[in-house]
Design a protein around this motif. Structure first.
Motif, PDB file in Angstrom:
ATOM      1  N   GLU A 198      89.042  -9.417  -3.988  1.00 43.10           N
ATOM      2  CA  GLU A 198      89.655 -10.522  -4.718  1.00 43.10           C
ATOM      3  C   GLU A 198      88.555 -11.464  -5.224  1.00 43.10           C
ATOM      4  O   GLU A 198      87.896 -12.152  -4.439  1.00 43.10           O
ATOM      5  CB  GLU A 198      90.615 -11.274  -3.789  1.00 43.10           C
ATOM      6  N   ASN A 241      87.003 -14.649  -7.475  1.00 42.59           N
ATOM      7  CA  ASN A 241      87.409 -15.965  -7.967  1.00 42.59           C
ATOM      8  C   ASN A 241      86.204 -16.606  -8.643  1.00 42.59           C
ATOM      9  O   ASN A 241      85.236 -17.009  -7.990  1.00 42.59           O
ATOM     10  CB  ASN A 241      87.875 -16.808  -6.771  1.00 42.59           C
ATOM     11  N   ARG A 242      86.260 -16.681  -9.951  1.00 37.66           N
ATOM     12  CA  ARG A 242      85.105 -17.144 -10.718  1.00 37.66           C
ATOM     13  C   ARG A 242      84.681 -18.578 -10.381  1.00 37.66           C
ATOM     14  O   ARG A 242      83.555 -18.962 -10.594  1.00 37.66           O
ATOM     15  CB  ARG A 242      85.442 -17.102 -12.205  1.00 37.66           C
ATOM     16  N   ASP A 243      85.598 -19.364  -9.900  1.00 35.18           N
ATOM     17  CA  ASP A 243      85.284 -20.765  -9.646  1.00 35.18           C
ATOM     18  C   ASP A 243      84.375 -20.972  -8.452  1.00 35.18           C
ATOM     19  O   ASP A 243      83.745 -22.006  -8.302  1.00 35.18           O
ATOM     20  CB  ASP A 243      86.575 -21.561  -9.390  1.00 35.18           C
ATOM     21  N   ARG A 273      83.766 -13.423  -4.393  1.00 37.80           N
ATOM     22  CA  ARG A 273      84.579 -12.787  -3.366  1.00 37.80           C
ATOM     23  C   ARG A 273      84.203 -13.357  -2.003  1.00 37.80           C
ATOM     24  O   ARG A 273      83.046 -13.716  -1.756  1.00 37.80           O
ATOM     25  CB  ARG A 273      84.347 -11.268  -3.374  1.00 37.80           C
TER      26      ARG A 273
END
Lengths: 318, 277
Positions: free
Chosen positions: B41, B43-45, B64
Motif C-alpha cells: 500500500e 502513499n505518496r504523501d 509504504r
C-alpha cells in the motif's frame, strides 16, 4: 544332519590406497568342514579373528562364500534361489553378542518380537499371542512388551533377543557370544534358560564363543578354530580330558581356573603373539607351537579322524 | 511431560530458540492482523518519513509502511525455510541412505557429487542454476537447495553405513526382511535425530543465501516485502533514510539467530556427538 558344512572357504579382499585396493586376500574361513546334528549343542571356540562369526554369517547366507557347500537339511543355501533361501532361513534364529545392538532402538519390544512372524505371514493377532508366549518362555513379564530397548537391562535385552528368536520355532539357534556382554550371574541365568529351552523345544544350538567356561557348561561337541581353520573337533568330554591339538591345549591352559588352590598347579606355556600372515604351505601355528617339527612348515595339516569322532589337524597326532 | 519441562529448564539454547522461533511463526501467521497497512500500500504523501507513531519503522521511497513490510517479510523467510529445507532433506537423505546402505560404486558416485557441490561456493553455484531455471523467489530456493543437500547426504550416509552393520539389521536380514524395509523401518528412524538437528542448523544458512540472492536481484522481485530485496533497494537512501536498511536487517539477524539457537539446543538434546563438528 541339520547342517553340513563342507570345505568352505571365504576370503576378504583388503588393502588400502588406489592401486593396492583388493590386492591382498585374507582368509576368514579356510577349508572349514563340520556338521551339526539333531538336538545337539555345538560350540565353536577360538580367539578373535579366527572366523567364528563369519561361519554364522555364511550359514545364513548373509555373506557369500568362495568355495565349498553349506547344506541345510540337504539343501545348499548358498546357491539356492532367493525364494528357497528365504525358506531355508526360516529354520534358523540368530542372537548376536551385544544385547543393546540386537534390538532396533526405535521399536517397541513387542514390534521387534512380532516382526519375524509378520514377515512369515502370521496375522497380527496370532503374532501378538505368540509374542506373549515367548515372553513367558524367557521368563519375562509381558508388560515389558511395551518398553523400548533402552529402558531394559542387558540381561533383559538378551532375553528379549532370545524370545524373538523363539517365536519362529526354529530348528537351529545360532548364538554368537550370547553371554559375553553380561555379568557372571546373568550369564548363568541366560545359559540355564537356553538349556531349558533346548530341551523343551528340541532345537540344536550353535554357540559361538571365546569363553571356554560357557562351552564346558553347555556344549555337547566343540569345534576349535584358529585363523580360519578348524584345528580340532571332538566331544566336550574329549576336549577337556584329551585335547590333541597343541592350540586346543594352549586355549584350555589360558582359560581362568576358578579354584584358587588349583591355580598353582597350572603349567602355562609361554606362547608368542599370533601372526596373522596367510601362508598356504605351512601350518598356521608355526612360530607359536611348542612341538614344531620340520614338516609343519612344509605342508598344511589336514583335518583327520584320529579316534572315533575326534578330528585333529596336526601332523604330530598321526 | 516432566522430562520435557526438565530439559527446557536445563537447556537454555533450546528455551530461547523455541521462544524466538515461536514468536517468528506467530508473527508470520498473524501478519495480516498485526500489520497496520498492506505491504504494497503506497502513499505518496509520506515518502521516506522517519519512524513516527503512525509508521513505527518509517516509510520507504513509495510511501509504504516499513513495519508492515517487515512483518509480511517473515512469511517469505519461513517459506524459504520450509520449502528450501524440504528439498534439501528429500535429496540429501535419499542419496545418503542409498549410498550408505549399498556402498561401492553408488557410494563413490554420491560422495563425489556431494564433495563437488560442497567444494564450490554455494552462491556462485546457485547463480549458475538460476541462470538456467530463471529468477524468482521459488527458483532461488530451488537453486540454493540443489547445491546444499550435501551436508544431509554426508551425515545420513555416515549414520547408515554404521547402522547397517549393527546386529539388529543383520538379524532382520536373517529373518528375511527386504532391503527397502530395512532402510525405512530400521535405518531411517535411527537417523531422524541427526536429521532434525541438521534441519534446524541449515535453516539459517538457507535463509541467508536466499536473502543474498534476493539482494543481488535474482530472488524475490518487487513489490515483494522480502528482506533481502528491501536491503537492496535501501542502498540508494542509506544516508538519508537508514531505517529502510536497519529494520529488515534486524529482522533478518533475529530470524537467523533464532534458528541457530534452536539448532544448537536441539543438537545438545538429540545428538551430542555432533557437537565436535
Amino acid at each position: 544332519m541339520v547342517i553340513d558344512i563342507d570345505n568352505v572357504t571365504k576370503s576378504f579382499r583388503v588393502g588400502s590406497g588406489f592401486f593396492l585396493q583388493g590386492r591382498k586376500k585374507i582368509f576368514a574361513l579356510d577349508e572349514v568342514s563340520f556338521h551339526l546334528r539333531e538336538n545337539e549343542i555345538l560350540g565353536i571356540v577360538g580367539e578373535s579373528g579366527s572366523g567364528k562369526t563369519t561361519v554364522a554369517r555364511c550359514i545364513l547366507a548373509l555373506t557369500g562364500i568362495d568355495e565349498g557347500r553349506i547344506e541345510i537339511h540337504g539343501d545348499d543355501i548358498q546357491s539356492a534361489s532367493r525364494q528357497k533361501r528365504r525358506e531355508l532361513r526360516n529354520h534358523f534364529a540368530i542372537v548376536f553378542q551385544d544385547p543393546a545392538a540386537n534390538l532396533n532402538p526405535r521399536q517397541r519390544v513387542k514390534n521387534s518380537i512380532m516382526r519375524p512372524l509378520i514377515l512369515k505371514g502370521v496375522s497380527q493377532k496370532e503374532a501378538n499371542k505368540k509374542a506373549v508366549e515367548a515372553m513367558e518362555k524367557v521368563k519375562l513379564d509381558a508388560r515389558y512388551l511395551q518398553s523400548f530397548p533402552h529402558e531394559l537391562s542387558g540381561g533383559q535385552q538378551q532375553r528379549i533377543a532370545i524370545a524373538r528368536a523363539l517365536v519362529l520355532e526354529p530348528d537351529v539357534m545360532i548364538l554368537d557370544e550370547p553371554t559375553s556382554a553380561l555379568d557372571i550371574s546373568v550369564q548363568a541365568q541366560i545359559l540355564n534358560l537356553l538349556l531349558d529351552l533346548q530341551e523343551e523345544m528340541k532345537m540344536s544350538y550353535i554357540i559361538i564363543t571365546h569363553d571356554l567356561n560357557v562351552i564346558r557348561y553347555v556344549c555337547d561337541r566343540v569345534v576349535v578354530m584358529y585363523m580360519g581353520r578348524v584345528v580340532e573337533i571332538a566331544s566336550m568330554k574329549e576336549i577337556d580330558e584329551n585335547p590333541r591339538h597343541p592350540y586346543t591345549r594352549m586355549l584350555l591352559e589360558s582359560s581362568p581356573v576358578l579354584d584358587p588352590r588349583d591355580r598353582e598347579n597350572r603349567d602355562i606355556q609361554e606362547i608368542g603373539e599370533a601372526k596373522y600372515i596367510y601362508n598356504p604351505t605351512s601350518c598356521n601355528l608355526v612360530g607359536r607351537c611348542p612341538h614344531e617339527s620340520d614338516i609343519c612348515s612344509q605342508a598344511r595339516p589336514p583335518l583327520e579322524e584320529v579316534q572315533d569322532d575326534h578330528f585333529v589337524a596336526c601332523f604330530l597326532q598321526k | 511431560m516432566n522430562e520435557i519441562l526438565y530439559i527446557y529448564k536445563k537447556n537454555r539454547y533450546l528455551r530461547m530458540g523455541t521462544i524466538m522461533v515461536g514468536f517468528l511463526v506467530l508473527v508470520a501467521i498473524f501478519a495480516h492482523v498485526i500489520a497496520p497497512f498492506d505491504y504494497d500500500e503506497a502513499n505518496r504523501d509520506v515518502r521516506l518519513e522517519p519512524p513516527s507513531s503512525d509508521h513505527w519503522f518509517g516509510t520507504d521511497e513509495f510511501g509504504r509502511d516499513v513495519f508492515s513490510r517487515v512483518l509480511y517479510g517473515s512469511r517469505i523467510a519461513l517459506r524459504v525455510a520450509i520449502l528450501g529445507v524440504s528439498i534439501q532433506v528429500l535429496i540429501g537423505v535419499t542419496l545418503g541412505l542409498i549410498s550408505g546402505y549399498f556402498g561401492r560404486v553408488t557410494d563413490q558416485i554420491v560422495s563425489f557429487l556431494a564433495d563437488l557441490t560442497w567444494s564450490l561456493p554455494p552462491i556462485i553455484m546457485s547463480m549458475a542454476v538460476i541462470s538456467i531455471i530463471g529468477k524468482g523467489l521459488d527458483n532461488t530456493i530451488i537453486a540454493i537447495s540443489v547445491v546444499s543437500w550435501a551436508q544431509y547426504a554426508r551425515v545420513v550416509r555416515a549414520k547408515t553405513s554404521s547402522l547397517k552393520n549393527m546386529a539388529f539389521v543383520e538379524t532382520a536380514l536373517a529373518y528375511n526382511e527386504s532391503h527397502p524395509s530395512i532402510l525405512f523401518r530400521y535405518i531411517l528412524p535411527n537417523t531422524i535425530p541427526s536429521i532434525i538437528v541438521l534441519v534446524s542448523l541449515s535453516i539459517p544458512n538457507t535463509i541467508m543465501s536466499t536473502t543474498a540472492l534476493s539482494f543481488l536481484g535474482l530472488g524475490a522481485q518487487p513489490p515483494s516485502p522480502d528482506w533481502g530485496l528491501a536491503l537492496s533497494s535501501s542502498i540508494l537512501y542509506l544516508l538519508n533514510a537508514p531505517w529502510l536498511a536497519v529494520f529488515p536487517g534486524i529482522a533478518l539477524v533475529y530470524t537467523v539467530f533464532a534458528f541457530n539457537l534452536l539448532g544448537e539446543g536441539l543438537r545438545d538434546l538429540l545428538d551430542p556427538r555432533l557437537r565436535a563438528r
